[in-house]
Design an enzyme around this catalytic site. Structure first.
Site, PDB file in Angstrom:
ATOM      1  N   HIS A 180      15.664  -0.946  45.184  1.00 28.44           N
ATOM      2  CA  HIS A 180      14.736  -0.080  45.908  1.00 28.44           C
ATOM      3  C   HIS A 180      14.943   1.389  45.538  1.00 28.44           C
ATOM      4  CE1 HIS A 180      14.322  -3.778  48.171  1.00 28.44           C
ATOM      5  NE2 HIS A 180      13.347  -3.261  48.896  1.00 28.44           N
ATOM      6  N   HIS A 222      23.326  -2.614  50.520  1.00 22.53           N
ATOM      7  CA  HIS A 222      23.900  -1.976  49.337  1.00 22.53           C
ATOM      8  C   HIS A 222      25.024  -1.030  49.724  1.00 22.53           C
ATOM      9  CE1 HIS A 222      20.773  -3.492  46.655  1.00 22.53           C
ATOM     10  NE2 HIS A 222      19.879  -3.120  47.547  1.00 22.53           N
TER      11      HIS A 222
END
Length: 266
Positions: A180, A222
């Site tokens: 992303h 993440h």
């Protein structure tokens, strides 16, 4: 008995003759030399014994580079876990999880690819179609590159979460690098370079890219280093697409092939 009596033949002689010739006694210097002569096996064992402590010291004392990398990795994991405040509904910011997930969805690869294709079918200008075709190719490049790097590294997220359905479709199943963040950086830079936008919109576009990257850290997907490397990878994708930019004629040819209306004799 006479003192001049001769001993019989075959009789036992004096004790010193019975044991053969007497050996000369060794001197002190010869005995020391003999004791100092090492055997081959003994010398090998001695060399091995002197080498083993050095090897053990090399294994037990890692280099400064290894210590620094392990320390940074530990700090990264610790900070990433603390920032995962929306990792679950029971987290400290669990009530905002749906909003953060919606923000992360705006940077998803499937969302941008479908949106670009829809805009391309509705575009009527050659310049607009040129920009959209190159953007579509950049998105496909980003998805494939990130998926390949993730398959090679195979780093898990800080909270060991199973990927969602859209993540599996976009092949975003591992943590490093953050897909992303890479996509948001590439798209924002692409739009800033090829669209004429007002200053407030440009600021909002940069802010959107940063929030998309940080949203995945808040969701526990993440690490911080994954996000930073994702931003860097997105900028690299933008630079690569600028280098291999497709002209308007090439884009029209690709559009004709995709719509099955292309003719080589036209």
């Amino acid at each position: 008995m006479s003192l001049n009596h001769q001993p019989l033949r075959g009789g036992s002689g004096p004790p010193e003759n019975r044991c053969g010739p007497k050996r000369a006694p060794q001197t002190k210097h010869q005995a020391i030399q003999k004791s100092e002569e090492p055997t081959d096996g003994g010398s090998k064992d001695r060399r091995e014994s002197t080498k083993m402590p050095e090897e053990d010291c090399m294994q037990l004392n890692p280099s400064f580079k290894g210590i620094a990398m392990n320390s940074l990795l530990a700090i990264d994991i610790c900070l990433s876990k603390r920032m995962g405040v929306c990792a679950s509904t029971s987290s400290s910011w669990g009530g905002c999880r749906s909003m953060v997930a919606l923000l992360a969805l705006t940077g998803h690869g499937i969302t941008w690819i479908i949106g670009t294709i829809v805009c391309l079918t509705r575009s009527n200008t050659l310049a607009g179609q040129e920009v959209l075709v190159n953007l579509l190719l950049a998105l496909i490049l980003d998805v494939m590159t990130v998926a390949g790097v993730q398959r090679l590294v195979k780093r898990r997220g800080p909270w060991e979460m199973a990927p969602g359905f859209l993540d599996c479709v976009a092949m975003d199943v591992y943590s490093f690098p953050a897909a992303h963040a890479s996509r948001a950086a590439m798209v924002s830079k692409f739009l800033l370079s090829h669209l004429v936008l007002a200053v407030p919109l440009r600021i909002l576009l940069v802010l959107w890219a940063f929030l998309v990257g940080i949203s995945r850290v808040l969701l526990g997907k993440h690490h911080l280093t994954d996000m930073v490397c994702g931003f860097a990878l997105g900028m690299f994708h933008f630079s690569l697409m600028e280098t291999v930019w497709l002209s308007s004629n090439t884009c029209q040819t690709l559009i004709s092939i995709s719509t099955l209306s292309w003719s080589p004799f036209y």
